[in-house]
Design an enzyme around this catalytic site. Sequence first.
Site, PDB file in Angstrom:
ATOM      1  N   PRO A   2       0.822  -1.227   0.000  1.00  0.00           N
ATOM      2  CA  PRO A   2       0.000   0.000   0.000  1.00  0.00           C
ATOM      3  C   PRO A   2       0.850   1.269   0.000  1.00  0.00           C
ATOM      4  CG  PRO A   2      -0.694  -1.513   1.736  1.00  0.00           C
ATOM      5  CD  PRO A   2       0.594  -2.042   1.191  1.00  0.00           C
ATOM      6  N   GLU A   3       0.518   2.196  -0.900  1.00  0.00           N
ATOM      7  CA  GLU A   3       1.160   3.509  -0.948  1.00  0.00           C
ATOM      8  C   GLU A   3       0.069   4.551  -0.706  1.00  0.00           C
ATOM      9  OE1 GLU A   3       3.647   3.900  -4.459  1.00  0.00           O
ATOM     10  OE2 GLU A   3       3.979   1.752  -4.515  1.00  0.00           O
ATOM     11  N   HIS A  97      -4.978 -14.909   9.578  1.00  0.00           N
ATOM     12  CA  HIS A  97      -4.089 -13.738   9.642  1.00  0.00           C
ATOM     13  C   HIS A  97      -4.803 -12.474  10.123  1.00  0.00           C
ATOM     14  CE1 HIS A  97      -1.218 -16.231   7.563  1.00  0.00           C
ATOM     15  NE2 HIS A  97      -2.024 -16.337   6.526  1.00  0.00           N
ATOM     16  N   ARG A 117       1.635 -10.914   5.931  1.00  0.00           N
ATOM     17  CA  ARG A 117       3.100 -10.837   5.988  1.00  0.00           C
ATOM     18  C   ARG A 117       3.607 -10.183   7.277  1.00  0.00           C
ATOM     19  NH1 ARG A 117       5.768 -10.559   0.729  1.00  0.00           N
ATOM     20  NH2 ARG A 117       7.631 -10.445   2.009  1.00  0.00           N
ATOM     21  N   ARG A 156      20.595  17.167  -4.708  1.00  0.00           N
ATOM     22  CA  ARG A 156      20.548  15.720  -4.449  1.00  0.00           C
ATOM     23  C   ARG A 156      21.193  14.939  -5.588  1.00  0.00           C
ATOM     24  NH1 ARG A 156      18.741  13.742   0.628  1.00  0.00           N
ATOM     25  NH2 ARG A 156      18.018  15.648   1.636  1.00  0.00           N
TER      26      ARG A 156
END
Length: 295
Positions: A2-3, A97, A117, A156
């Site tokens: 998930p983002e 889970h 996970r 950067r």
Amino acid sequence: MPELPEVETVAQGLRRRALGRRITSVEVRHPGAIGGSAEEFASSIEGRTLAGVSRRGKTIAVELARKDSTEPRFLLVRLGMTGQLTVSPHDVPIESHTHVLMTLDDGREEIRFRDPRRFGRLRSLSQAELDRVLDKLGPDAQLVTEPQFLAAMRGRKGAIKSWLMNQGLIAGLGNIYADESLFEARIHPLAQPGRVSRAKARQLYRAVRKVLARAVRLGGTTFSDYLDIEGRPGAFLAKLKVYQRTSEPCRRCGHTIRRIVIGGRSSHFCPHCQTRPRFIADSTHSRRRTSHQAA
Ligand SMILES: [Zn+2]
């Protein structure tokens, strides 16, 4: 994994389904899913009402209020790799889970945290503790201003792909949306942020906003585990232009999408649309190529 768009979809779902409701009891079935003590987690949030849901990057903070207390608690939610937060009727069988159950109101529905996970975490934090967590994150990728974005790029030298995923600079992007944003802006993933022209940098800023907004509208991307609050997958998968499309034709120009590894993570790009710049990042392991396709 998930983002921002997936986490935002979950945050919107929590607002819609759980705001104003009271957590009457908490059952921790797997203490590893809790940051800190599971007993303290349960006792600190039981009896509290969901008073607000906010998000910075991939982190959700749910404000929990209590009538007899002026001090709010915050339920911090990190979905990790495979975390799912759903509001389910109590009589729906509990899937494997499922590590935490938070009963709502009269007990007919509950918030369930499932995470095969086990990289996700729930924590109960005070205001001061929450502030310390948020201080480590850069501005949210949907709210960052153009001057903030351009300033963060200045000087950067590392790969721009890694720069986009650095949560301390801009919070919310992971592998999927970093690849998609760079394709949208036609920037090679190994370009150095400090060497990108101002015009290109502004293009990237707009690309990030555009890609995230589209993905939020479609409820995010589901490869395997991510689900929204009702347990439904996101619909952005079909819209991906480069991510996980190695060897497939570019949707813009027809050239073959390639995959390289940057900082240990796969990067997908079109070598024709995203030409290699004169100055590339000096990360030595960044050109290693492998034949298998992994996330
Ligand atoms: Zn192309």
